[in-house]
Design an enzyme around this catalytic site. Structure first.
Site, PDB file in Angstrom:
ATOM      1  N   LYS A 277      -9.703 -16.215 -34.148  1.00 33.67           N
ATOM      2  CA  LYS A 277      -8.498 -17.014 -34.384  1.00 33.67           C
ATOM      3  C   LYS A 277      -8.562 -17.793 -35.701  1.00 33.67           C
ATOM      4  O   LYS A 277      -9.636 -17.933 -36.304  1.00 33.67           O
ATOM      5  CB  LYS A 277      -8.300 -17.974 -33.207  1.00 33.67           C
ATOM      6  CG  LYS A 277      -7.970 -17.261 -31.884  1.00 33.67           C
ATOM      7  CD  LYS A 277      -7.633 -18.281 -30.807  1.00 33.67           C
ATOM      8  CE  LYS A 277      -7.244 -17.598 -29.504  1.00 33.67           C
ATOM      9  NZ  LYS A 277      -6.853 -18.578 -28.468  1.00 33.67           N
TER      10      LYS A 277
ATOM     11  N   TYR B  19       2.063 -13.317 -27.155  1.00 28.18           N
ATOM     12  CA  TYR B  19       1.822 -14.296 -26.087  1.00 28.18           C
ATOM     13  C   TYR B  19       3.031 -14.451 -25.156  1.00 28.18           C
ATOM     14  O   TYR B  19       3.171 -15.496 -24.512  1.00 28.18           O
ATOM     15  CB  TYR B  19       1.450 -15.647 -26.693  1.00 28.18           C
ATOM     16  CG  TYR B  19       0.015 -15.720 -27.190  1.00 28.18           C
ATOM     17  CD1 TYR B  19      -1.046 -15.629 -26.294  1.00 28.18           C
ATOM     18  CD2 TYR B  19      -0.281 -15.899 -28.537  1.00 28.18           C
ATOM     19  CE1 TYR B  19      -2.365 -15.710 -26.726  1.00 28.18           C
ATOM     20  CE2 TYR B  19      -1.601 -15.982 -28.980  1.00 28.18           C
ATOM     21  CZ  TYR B  19      -2.640 -15.878 -28.059  1.00 28.18           C
ATOM     22  OH  TYR B  19      -3.942 -15.960 -28.481  1.00 28.18           O
TER      23      TYR B  19
ATOM     24  N   ASN C 210      -9.653 -22.486 -30.084  1.00 27.93           N
ATOM     25  CA  ASN C 210     -10.840 -22.050 -29.341  1.00 27.93           C
ATOM     26  C   ASN C 210     -11.461 -20.758 -29.868  1.00 27.93           C
ATOM     27  O   ASN C 210     -12.079 -20.003 -29.122  1.00 27.93           O
ATOM     28  CB  ASN C 210     -10.546 -21.985 -27.838  1.00 27.93           C
ATOM     29  CG  ASN C 210      -9.514 -20.945 -27.482  1.00 27.93           C
ATOM     30  OD1 ASN C 210      -8.905 -20.349 -28.358  1.00 27.93           O
ATOM     31  ND2 ASN C 210      -9.328 -20.711 -26.193  1.00 27.93           N
TER      32      ASN C 210
ATOM     33  N   HIS D  26      -9.781 -14.974 -28.942  1.00 31.80           N
ATOM     34  CA  HIS D  26      -8.988 -14.501 -27.808  1.00 31.80           C
ATOM     35  C   HIS D  26      -9.656 -13.247 -27.261  1.00 31.80           C
ATOM     36  O   HIS D  26     -10.207 -12.459 -28.025  1.00 31.80           O
ATOM     37  CB  HIS D  26      -7.559 -14.159 -28.262  1.00 31.80           C
ATOM     38  CG  HIS D  26      -6.795 -13.368 -27.232  1.00 31.80           C
ATOM     39  ND1 HIS D  26      -6.074 -13.964 -26.241  1.00 31.80           N
ATOM     40  CD2 HIS D  26      -6.669 -12.033 -27.029  1.00 31.80           C
ATOM     41  CE1 HIS D  26      -5.529 -13.025 -25.465  1.00 31.80           C
ATOM     42  NE2 HIS D  26      -5.874 -11.845 -25.937  1.00 31.80           N
TER      43      HIS D  26
ATOM     44  N   GLU E 204      -2.608  -4.968 -25.322  1.00 32.84           N
ATOM     45  CA  GLU E 204      -2.966  -5.767 -26.507  1.00 32.84           C
ATOM     46  C   GLU E 204      -3.592  -4.900 -27.600  1.00 32.84           C
ATOM     47  O   GLU E 204      -3.327  -5.122 -28.784  1.00 32.84           O
ATOM     48  CB  GLU E 204      -3.890  -6.916 -26.090  1.00 32.84           C
ATOM     49  CG  GLU E 204      -3.162  -7.930 -25.213  1.00 32.84           C
ATOM     50  CD  GLU E 204      -4.033  -9.093 -24.759  1.00 32.84           C
ATOM     51  OE1 GLU E 204      -5.226  -9.137 -25.121  1.00 32.84           O
ATOM     52  OE2 GLU E 204      -3.508  -9.971 -24.044  1.00 32.84           O
TER      53      GLU E 204
HETATM   54  P1  CMP Z   1      -6.153 -17.259 -25.320  1.00 31.96           P
HETATM   55  O1  CMP Z   1      -7.297 -16.567 -24.649  1.00 31.96           O
HETATM   56  O2  CMP Z   1      -5.821 -16.814 -26.676  1.00 31.96           O
HETATM   57  O3  CMP Z   1      -4.826 -17.142 -24.431  1.00 31.96           O
HETATM   58  C1  CMP Z   1      -3.855 -18.151 -24.355  1.00 31.96           C
HETATM   59  C2  CMP Z   1      -4.223 -19.350 -25.158  1.00 31.96           C
HETATM   60  O4  CMP Z   1      -3.457 -20.516 -24.942  1.00 31.96           O
HETATM   61  C3  CMP Z   1      -5.636 -19.743 -24.812  1.00 31.96           C
HETATM   62  O5  CMP Z   1      -6.518 -18.808 -25.378  1.00 31.96           O
HETATM   63  C4  CMP Z   1      -5.715 -21.172 -25.355  1.00 31.96           C
HETATM   64  O6  CMP Z   1      -6.187 -21.226 -26.680  1.00 31.96           O
HETATM   65  C5  CMP Z   1      -4.250 -21.610 -25.377  1.00 31.96           C
HETATM   66  N1  CMP Z   1      -4.043 -22.777 -24.544  1.00 31.96           N
HETATM   67  C6  CMP Z   1      -3.660 -23.977 -24.997  1.00 31.96           C
HETATM   68  N2  CMP Z   1      -3.544 -24.850 -23.984  1.00 31.96           N
HETATM   69  C7  CMP Z   1      -3.881 -24.172 -22.862  1.00 31.96           C
HETATM   70  C8  CMP Z   1      -3.947 -24.521 -21.483  1.00 31.96           C
HETATM   71  N3  CMP Z   1      -3.637 -25.752 -21.043  1.00 31.96           N
HETATM   72  N4  CMP Z   1      -4.326 -23.574 -20.601  1.00 31.96           N
HETATM   73  C9  CMP Z   1      -4.623 -22.311 -21.018  1.00 31.96           C
HETATM   74  N5  CMP Z   1      -4.568 -21.915 -22.306  1.00 31.96           N
HETATM   75  C10 CMP Z   1      -4.196 -22.848 -23.219  1.00 31.96           C
END
Ligand code: CMP
Length: 136
Positions: A8, A48, A111, A114, A125
């Site tokens: 990311k 998303y 984070n 993904h 995906e």
């Molecule tokens: P990702 O695995 O990319 O899929 C959805 C993303 O939403 C997740 O990683 C997080 O980075 C983001 N996200 C932000 N806030 C939340 C939350 N409260 N719960 C889950 N995903 C979140």
């Protein structure tokens, strides 16, 4: 079996993409396709779409379009489950020690990586970013 990972924008900006990639290779994943790209808002919204109604949807789209990222199709046995294990929990505070997010993620939102969460989503995906002919 293939799964989709995206390094990311936070990890790209922090200069840790190489370390994340090395971690994945060390864990037995082979790169079958990769594309360094800067997502448009339309692309991030489409990728998303399952989260469209969630309160974090707009900030997630804003973050994912804030800079370049590195989507990759990764292969190994049991790829979807193994990649989820290797990257750790969504929030780095909950991620097991030694996982990618424990090592490199800043927060639940920023984070680092993904990973597809099911085989069905992995197929969707991988197909979102790569045509069959691009998988080498
Ligand atoms: P990702 O695995 O990319 O899929 C959805 C993303 O939403 C997740 O990683 C997080 O980075 C983001 N996200 C932000 N806030 C939340 C939350 N409260 N719960 C889950 N995903 C979140």
């Amino acid at each position: 079996m293939l799964t989709l990972a995206i390094i990311k924008p936070d990890a790209i900006a922090a200069g840790t993409a190489g370390k994340v990639l090395a971690h994945l290779e060390q864990a037995g994943f082979t790169i079958r396709a990769a594309t360094f790209t800067h997502l448009t808002t339309t692309q991030a919204e489409a990728f998303y779409a399952v989260h469209r109604e969630r309160p974090f949807f707009r900030p997630l789209v804003a973050f994912m379009t804030s800079g370049p990222c590195l989507p990759m199709a990764l292969e190994r046995d049991d790829a979807v489950m193994k990649l989820r294990e290797v990257i750790g929990a969504t929030d780095p505070k909950d991620a097991a020690p030694g996982t990618v997010r424990a090592l490199y993620a800043e927060s639940k939102e920023r984070n680092a990586i993904h990973a597809s969460d099911s085989e069905e989503n992995a197929r969707r995906e991988v197909g979102f970013f790569f045509a069959e002919a691009e998988l080498v």
